[in-house]
Design an enzyme around this catalytic site. Structure first.
Site, mmCIF file in Angstrom:
data_model
loop_
_atom_site.group_PDB
_atom_site.id
_atom_site.type_symbol
_atom_site.label_atom_id
_atom_site.label_comp_id
_atom_site.label_asym_id
_atom_site.label_seq_id
_atom_site.Cartn_x
_atom_site.Cartn_y
_atom_site.Cartn_z
ATOM 1 N N TRP A 132 0.866 -1.185 0.000
ATOM 2 C CA TRP A 132 0.000 0.000 0.000
ATOM 3 C C TRP A 132 0.904 1.238 0.000
ATOM 4 O O TRP A 132 1.841 1.322 0.797
ATOM 5 C CB TRP A 132 -0.893 -0.039 1.243
ATOM 6 C CG TRP A 132 -1.842 1.094 1.387
ATOM 7 C CD1 TRP A 132 -2.613 1.632 0.410
ATOM 8 C CD2 TRP A 132 -2.134 1.819 2.590
ATOM 9 N NE1 TRP A 132 -3.384 2.651 0.933
ATOM 10 C CE2 TRP A 132 -3.105 2.784 2.266
ATOM 11 C CE3 TRP A 132 -1.677 1.738 3.907
ATOM 12 C CZ2 TRP A 132 -3.620 3.673 3.207
ATOM 13 C CZ3 TRP A 132 -2.186 2.613 4.836
ATOM 14 C CH2 TRP A 132 -3.148 3.566 4.490
ATOM 15 N N ASP A 213 -0.817 -5.566 9.358
ATOM 16 C CA ASP A 213 -1.839 -4.588 8.991
ATOM 17 C C ASP A 213 -3.065 -5.361 8.493
ATOM 18 O O ASP A 213 -2.963 -6.150 7.554
ATOM 19 C CB ASP A 213 -1.293 -3.682 7.871
ATOM 20 C CG ASP A 213 -2.255 -2.547 7.535
ATOM 21 O OD1 ASP A 213 -3.344 -2.471 8.149
ATOM 22 O OD2 ASP A 213 -1.917 -1.726 6.664
ATOM 23 N N LYS A 249 -13.465 -0.415 5.903
ATOM 24 C CA LYS A 249 -14.073 -1.235 4.857
ATOM 25 C C LYS A 249 -15.110 -2.180 5.443
ATOM 26 O O LYS A 249 -16.199 -2.317 4.899
ATOM 27 C CB LYS A 249 -13.019 -2.066 4.119
ATOM 28 C CG LYS A 249 -11.620 -1.491 4.113
ATOM 29 C CD LYS A 249 -11.378 -0.499 3.030
ATOM 30 C CE LYS A 249 -9.999 0.115 3.212
ATOM 31 N NZ LYS A 249 -9.622 1.006 2.157
HETATM 32 C C1 LMR Z 1 -6.827 2.219 -0.570
HETATM 33 O O1 LMR Z 1 -5.797 1.546 -0.551
HETATM 34 O O2 LMR Z 1 -7.362 2.600 -1.611
HETATM 35 C C2 LMR Z 1 -7.511 2.594 0.703
HETATM 36 O O3 LMR Z 1 -6.887 1.992 1.781
HETATM 37 C C3 LMR Z 1 -7.715 4.053 0.842
HETATM 38 C C4 LMR Z 1 -6.464 4.781 1.195
HETATM 39 O O4 LMR Z 1 -6.457 5.452 2.223
HETATM 40 O O5 LMR Z 1 -5.481 4.700 0.458
#
Ligand code: LMR
Length: 398
Positions: A132, A213, A249
């Site tokens: 992420w 996470d 979510k």
């Molecule tokens: C995502 O990965 O799209 C979500 O977790 C929203 C974000 O905060 O990035």
């Protein structure tokens, strides 16, 4: 004269910045597959039935809004911990797990990062490639040096488990390892139970510090099934690990910012000291968390009937996402784009489509379809109305 004259402009956020661009796009056929949000068949962000009931009861009662404790609402903390570890977990009965309510999962990651900087000032953090995008922002912002570990095999569209083990095996003792509990963001490639056993054994052997996470509990196989990594860690000889979790979510409460940091310590006594540090960090950062979202989550989780209703609704979403994956692969093939079968097997909201940045740019510019530059698309943004349009557009750029 301005003190800010040398402040540089930075590019927009790679994920949330897309939503800004999407909002500004006037095309009626536009589709937002950028951000990780679950949309229903009508393209709306649903408010869950059980959440609505708690919200109505709260409005009726209109409870006083004094400050919450620094580490959050007690009922929320207990319910969260039980959801993560299972109610009968020894780490709970032994008093080794301390949970703090945080500002979303990001707030939990940041609080955990600051705690680790305090406890292990020279440690580095290893993050999967890819991961992420915000992981690579939160940890350096807390002072961490980030190192990468192999995770994904682009050509095979799946986990590179041997590469992962090889890289983890080279880390120095005390290195923090960031792991995705389930529904890996962005790849949707998860470890099997047996692979978790191997990773946990290796982390124990090499004295690594797991930081898990979990933002998508319940989006792949089920509430308990998706927590397998946490349950296995709790049952392992590893005495210290951290969990950041989010209800954005799983409760569709994105803007309420409801998350939690749970730190597992060696003993109840150690846990008390650790928690005092977490509270100090939170107090110095935002003082104490906010009321509403935590009251909604606690209200659902602590009521047997509402909890079952929540689990059923979430289960329905999970099933629908699996069906959307099937539908996308089928429509892609109908438009001549074969070779996307792997989309069926990815877990959670995302599909790591394999599209290049140039192809993603074309999707946005020519079709008003927004995806993350890495090729990540949010399958949960598809519906009966837009599925064929998206599949046809992907087939044209692929
Ligand atoms: C995502 O990965 O799209 C979500 O977790 C929203 C974000 O905060 O990035």
């Amino acid at each position: 004269m301005s003190f800010f004259k040398n402040v540089e402009q930075v590019p927009g956020d790679p994920i949330l910045g897309l939503t800004d661009a999407f909002r500004a796009d006037p095309r009626p056929t536009k589709v937002n597959l950028g951000v990780g949000i679950y949309y229903d068949e009508e393209g709306r962000i649903p408010v869950m039935g059980a959440v609505q009931q708690v919200e109505r009861a709260l409005a009726e009662r209109s409870p006083a809004r004094g400050y919450l404790p620094i580490d959050g609402m007690p009922d929320y903390r207990t319910a969260t911990r039980e959801l993560l570890f299972g109610a009968d977990s020894p780490v709970i009965s032994e008093g080794r797990a301390s949970t703090s309510q945080t500002i979303g999962g990001s707030g939990a990651l940041r609080a955990g990062a600051e705690l680790l900087r305090h406890a292990l000032p020279f440690a580095r953090i290893a993050i999967s490639t890819p991961s992420w995008e915000n992981h690579r922002a939160v940890f350096p912002a807390a002072g961490f040096e980030v190192i990468d570990y192999t995770y994904f095999d682009d050509a095979a569209h799946g986990l590179d488990f041997d590469g992962m083990l090889a890289d983890l095996g080279k880390l120095e003792a005390g290195t923090v390892v960031l792991l995705h509990a389930c529904c890996h963001n962005p790849t949707g490639a998860d470890l099997t139970a047996n692979q978790w056993d191997q990773v946990i054994a290796l982390m124990h052997e090499r004295n690594l510090v797991p930081f898990v996470d979990m933002a998508y509990q319940g989006f792949d196989q089920g509430i308990d099934e998706d927590a397998i990594a946490i349950r296995k860690l709790a049952a392992s000889p590893i005495r210290n690990f951290l969990v950041a979790n989010s209800f954005s979510k799983s409760f569709s409460l994105y803007g309420e910012r409801v998350g939690a940091l749970t730190v597992v310590s060696d003993s109840a006594e150690e846990s008390g000291r650790v928690q005092s540090q977490v509270k100090r960090l939170i107090r110095a950062n935002y003082s104490s968390p906010s009321f509403h979202g935590a009251a909604l989550v606690a209200g659902v989780l602590n009521d047997g009937g509402l909890r079952r209703q929540w689990e059923d609704e979430l289960g329905g979403w999970r099933t629908r996402i699996h069906a959307l994956r099937e539908g996308l692969v089928e429509r892609l093939a109908a438009h001549g784009a074969t070779g996307f079968d792997f989309i069926r097997h990815q877990a959670g909201m995302f599909s790591y489509s394999g599209l290049s940045r140039a192809q993603v740019d074309r999707l946005r510019e020519e079709f008003g379809i927004y995806a993350v530059g890495t090729g990540r698309i949010c399958v949960a943004g598809l519906n009966r109305e837009n599925l064929d349009y998206v599949a046809e557009a992907i087939a044209k750029v692929a």
